[in-house]
Design a protein around this motif. Structure first.
Motif, mmCIF file in Angstrom:
data_model
loop_
_atom_site.group_PDB
_atom_site.id
_atom_site.type_symbol
_atom_site.label_atom_id
_atom_site.label_comp_id
_atom_site.label_asym_id
_atom_site.label_seq_id
_atom_site.Cartn_x
_atom_site.Cartn_y
_atom_site.Cartn_z
ATOM 1 N N ILE A 1 0.857 -1.185 0.000
ATOM 2 C CA ILE A 1 0.000 0.000 0.000
ATOM 3 C C ILE A 1 0.892 1.234 0.000
ATOM 4 O O ILE A 1 1.876 1.308 0.745
ATOM 5 C CB ILE A 1 -0.942 0.022 1.223
ATOM 6 N N LEU A 2 0.542 2.207 -0.821
ATOM 7 C CA LEU A 2 1.314 3.442 -0.947
ATOM 8 C C LEU A 2 0.763 4.484 0.032
ATOM 9 O O LEU A 2 -0.442 4.754 0.040
ATOM 10 C CB LEU A 2 1.223 3.954 -2.380
ATOM 11 N N TYR A 3 1.645 5.052 0.863
ATOM 12 C CA TYR A 3 1.258 6.040 1.874
ATOM 13 C C TYR A 3 2.025 7.334 1.675
ATOM 14 O O TYR A 3 3.112 7.340 1.103
ATOM 15 C CB TYR A 3 1.583 5.534 3.293
ATOM 16 N N GLU A 4 1.463 8.381 2.252
ATOM 17 C CA GLU A 4 2.139 9.668 2.279
ATOM 18 C C GLU A 4 2.122 10.150 3.728
ATOM 19 O O GLU A 4 1.058 10.187 4.360
ATOM 20 C CB GLU A 4 1.391 10.649 1.379
ATOM 21 N N LEU B 1 -0.859 9.853 8.317
ATOM 22 C CA LEU B 1 -0.661 9.209 7.019
ATOM 23 C C LEU B 1 -1.939 9.238 6.206
ATOM 24 O O LEU B 1 -3.041 9.240 6.761
ATOM 25 C CB LEU B 1 -0.257 7.743 7.216
ATOM 26 N N ARG B 2 -1.769 9.247 4.890
ATOM 27 C CA ARG B 2 -2.903 9.073 3.998
ATOM 28 C C ARG B 2 -2.526 8.057 2.933
ATOM 29 O O ARG B 2 -1.367 7.939 2.545
ATOM 30 C CB ARG B 2 -3.371 10.387 3.409
ATOM 31 N N VAL B 3 -3.534 7.311 2.478
ATOM 32 C CA VAL B 3 -3.343 6.280 1.463
ATOM 33 C C VAL B 3 -3.448 6.932 0.089
ATOM 34 O O VAL B 3 -4.363 7.709 -0.173
ATOM 35 C CB VAL B 3 -4.393 5.159 1.605
ATOM 36 N N LEU B 4 -2.512 6.579 -0.790
ATOM 37 C CA LEU B 4 -2.458 7.124 -2.145
ATOM 38 C C LEU B 4 -2.809 6.052 -3.173
ATOM 39 O O LEU B 4 -2.651 4.859 -2.909
ATOM 40 C CB LEU B 4 -1.037 7.617 -2.452
ATOM 41 N N PRO B 5 -3.226 6.455 -4.372
ATOM 42 C CA PRO B 5 -3.423 5.474 -5.441
ATOM 43 C C PRO B 5 -2.077 4.959 -5.951
ATOM 44 O O PRO B 5 -1.070 5.655 -5.846
ATOM 45 C CB PRO B 5 -4.145 6.262 -6.533
ATOM 46 N N ASP B 6 -2.058 3.753 -6.457
ATOM 47 C CA ASP B 6 -0.858 3.170 -7.052
ATOM 48 C C ASP B 6 -1.228 2.808 -8.490
ATOM 49 O O ASP B 6 -1.608 1.685 -8.781
ATOM 50 C CB ASP B 6 -0.429 1.948 -6.258
ATOM 51 N N VAL B 7 -1.144 3.786 -9.383
ATOM 52 C CA VAL B 7 -1.690 3.629 -10.731
ATOM 53 C C VAL B 7 -0.642 3.275 -11.781
ATOM 54 O O VAL B 7 0.542 3.512 -11.609
ATOM 55 C CB VAL B 7 -2.445 4.899 -11.184
ATOM 56 N N TYR B 8 -1.142 2.705 -12.856
ATOM 57 C CA TYR B 8 -0.359 2.408 -14.052
ATOM 58 C C TYR B 8 -1.320 2.494 -15.234
ATOM 59 O O TYR B 8 -2.522 2.631 -15.052
ATOM 60 C CB TYR B 8 0.279 1.017 -13.971
ATOM 61 N N TYR B 9 -0.805 2.424 -16.437
ATOM 62 C CA TYR B 9 -1.642 2.466 -17.635
ATOM 63 C C TYR B 9 -1.547 1.118 -18.344
ATOM 64 O O TYR B 9 -0.446 0.624 -18.582
ATOM 65 C CB TYR B 9 -1.215 3.608 -18.555
ATOM 66 N N VAL C 1 -3.193 6.354 10.378
ATOM 67 C CA VAL C 1 -3.695 6.447 9.014
ATOM 68 C C VAL C 1 -5.070 7.105 9.109
ATOM 69 O O VAL C 1 -6.014 6.517 9.618
ATOM 70 C CB VAL C 1 -3.800 5.066 8.337
ATOM 71 N N MET C 2 -5.160 8.361 8.629
ATOM 72 C CA MET C 2 -6.374 9.140 8.838
ATOM 73 C C MET C 2 -7.108 9.540 7.568
ATOM 74 O O MET C 2 -8.199 10.101 7.640
ATOM 75 C CB MET C 2 -6.050 10.384 9.669
ATOM 76 N N ALA C 3 -6.540 9.259 6.384
ATOM 77 C CA ALA C 3 -7.212 9.676 5.153
ATOM 78 C C ALA C 3 -6.934 8.711 4.014
ATOM 79 O O ALA C 3 -5.869 8.096 3.941
ATOM 80 C CB ALA C 3 -6.756 11.083 4.759
ATOM 81 N N ILE C 4 -7.917 8.618 3.147
ATOM 82 C CA ILE C 4 -7.779 7.911 1.877
ATOM 83 C C ILE C 4 -8.009 8.972 0.811
ATOM 84 O O ILE C 4 -9.054 9.622 0.794
ATOM 85 C CB ILE C 4 -8.791 6.763 1.766
ATOM 86 N N THR C 5 -7.036 9.182 -0.048
ATOM 87 C CA THR C 5 -7.105 10.271 -1.023
ATOM 88 C C THR C 5 -8.118 9.997 -2.124
ATOM 89 O O THR C 5 -8.602 8.874 -2.289
ATOM 90 C CB THR C 5 -5.734 10.521 -1.684
ATOM 91 N N ASP C 6 -8.406 11.041 -2.887
ATOM 92 C CA ASP C 6 -9.266 10.905 -4.061
ATOM 93 C C ASP C 6 -8.709 9.796 -4.951
ATOM 94 O O ASP C 6 -7.498 9.712 -5.158
ATOM 95 C CB ASP C 6 -9.284 12.202 -4.880
ATOM 96 N N ARG C 7 -9.597 8.934 -5.414
ATOM 97 C CA ARG C 7 -9.269 7.877 -6.380
ATOM 98 C C ARG C 7 -8.234 6.865 -5.872
ATOM 99 O O ARG C 7 -7.628 6.145 -6.656
ATOM 100 C CB ARG C 7 -8.814 8.488 -7.698
ATOM 101 N N ALA C 8 -8.028 6.797 -4.566
ATOM 102 C CA ALA C 8 -6.993 5.911 -4.022
ATOM 103 C C ALA C 8 -7.169 4.457 -4.456
ATOM 104 O O ALA C 8 -6.192 3.775 -4.751
ATOM 105 C CB ALA C 8 -6.942 6.001 -2.495
ATOM 106 N N PHE C 9 -8.390 3.981 -4.504
ATOM 107 C CA PHE C 9 -8.644 2.598 -4.903
ATOM 108 C C PHE C 9 -9.479 2.519 -6.180
ATOM 109 O O PHE C 9 -10.008 1.465 -6.514
ATOM 110 C CB PHE C 9 -9.334 1.836 -3.765
#
Length: 191
Positions: free
Chosen positions: A33-36, A43-51, A76-84
């Motif tokens: 899981i990608l965090y910031e 901490l907040r969870v970030l998307p881990d995207v690819y094309y 861990v207090m936030a999940i960002t826009d489009r994280a999943f």
């Protein structure tokens, strides 16, 4: 000439200064899981995207994910826009206890994710956080003072606003709008 050198040195020095208050400080991955880590220590969870081969943005998260409450004493207090968003093989997600914010489209377009439980501490859910998916139920843990659920349908706490009707829930199970509902959220019935 000396003036240009001085300005160049000054500019180079400015690039080395720390980020302003509130700016992000570091990004890392733990257990897939990608965090910031933010300057406030949370901490907040970030998307881990690819094309993919067709150029469509996809998210790498898959399987059964458990987001821990804390990592190295950081909540861990936030999940960002489009994280999943666009997780083609995401089966389940256990959200952390201290979670306060779920971003817009956070769990959208996840065809295999059919249910989710929102923790009691969540006070903000972004627009279309659960849209364009295959949810059968969206539940809210007891003790939440902002959101509630009944029969897998997401409401505000007082149940005066229907926020999201899960896309895979049978409409026959919901023949009428619950008494007391005064407002229906945008895209609440997106099917």
């Amino acid at each position: 000439m000396k003036k240009n050198i001085f300005i160049s040195v000054l500019f180079a020095f400015a690039l080395c200064l720390p980020n302003p208050v509130g700016a992000k400080t570091s990004t890392f991955s733990k257990d897939g899981i990608l965090y910031e880590l933010l300057e406030n220590g949370t901490l907040r969870v970030l998307p881990d995207v690819y094309y993919d081969s067709e150029g469509v943005e996809r998210n790498r998260y898959s399987g059964n994910i458990v987001i821990p409450d804390m990592i190295d004493e950081h909540m861990v207090m936030a999940i960002t826009d489009r994280a999943f968003a666009r997780c083609q093989n995401l089966l389940s997600v256990k959200l952390p206890t201290y979670l306060q914010t779920i971003g817009s489209l956070a769990f959208s377009m996840c065809p295999k994710l059919t249910s989710i439980s929102i923790p009691a501490n969540v006070t903000s859910i972004g627009e279309d956080a659960f849209s364009y998916g295959h949810f059968k139920e969206i539940n809210v843990e007891s003790g939440n003072t902002v959101y509630s659920s009944e029969d897998g349908v997401l409401y505000n706490y007082s149940k005066t606003k229907l926020i999201t009707f899960p896309t895979e829930k049978e409409l026959d199970d919901f023949l009428y709008i619950k008494e007391g509902v005064e407002e229906i959220g945008d895209d609440a019935f997106y099917i």
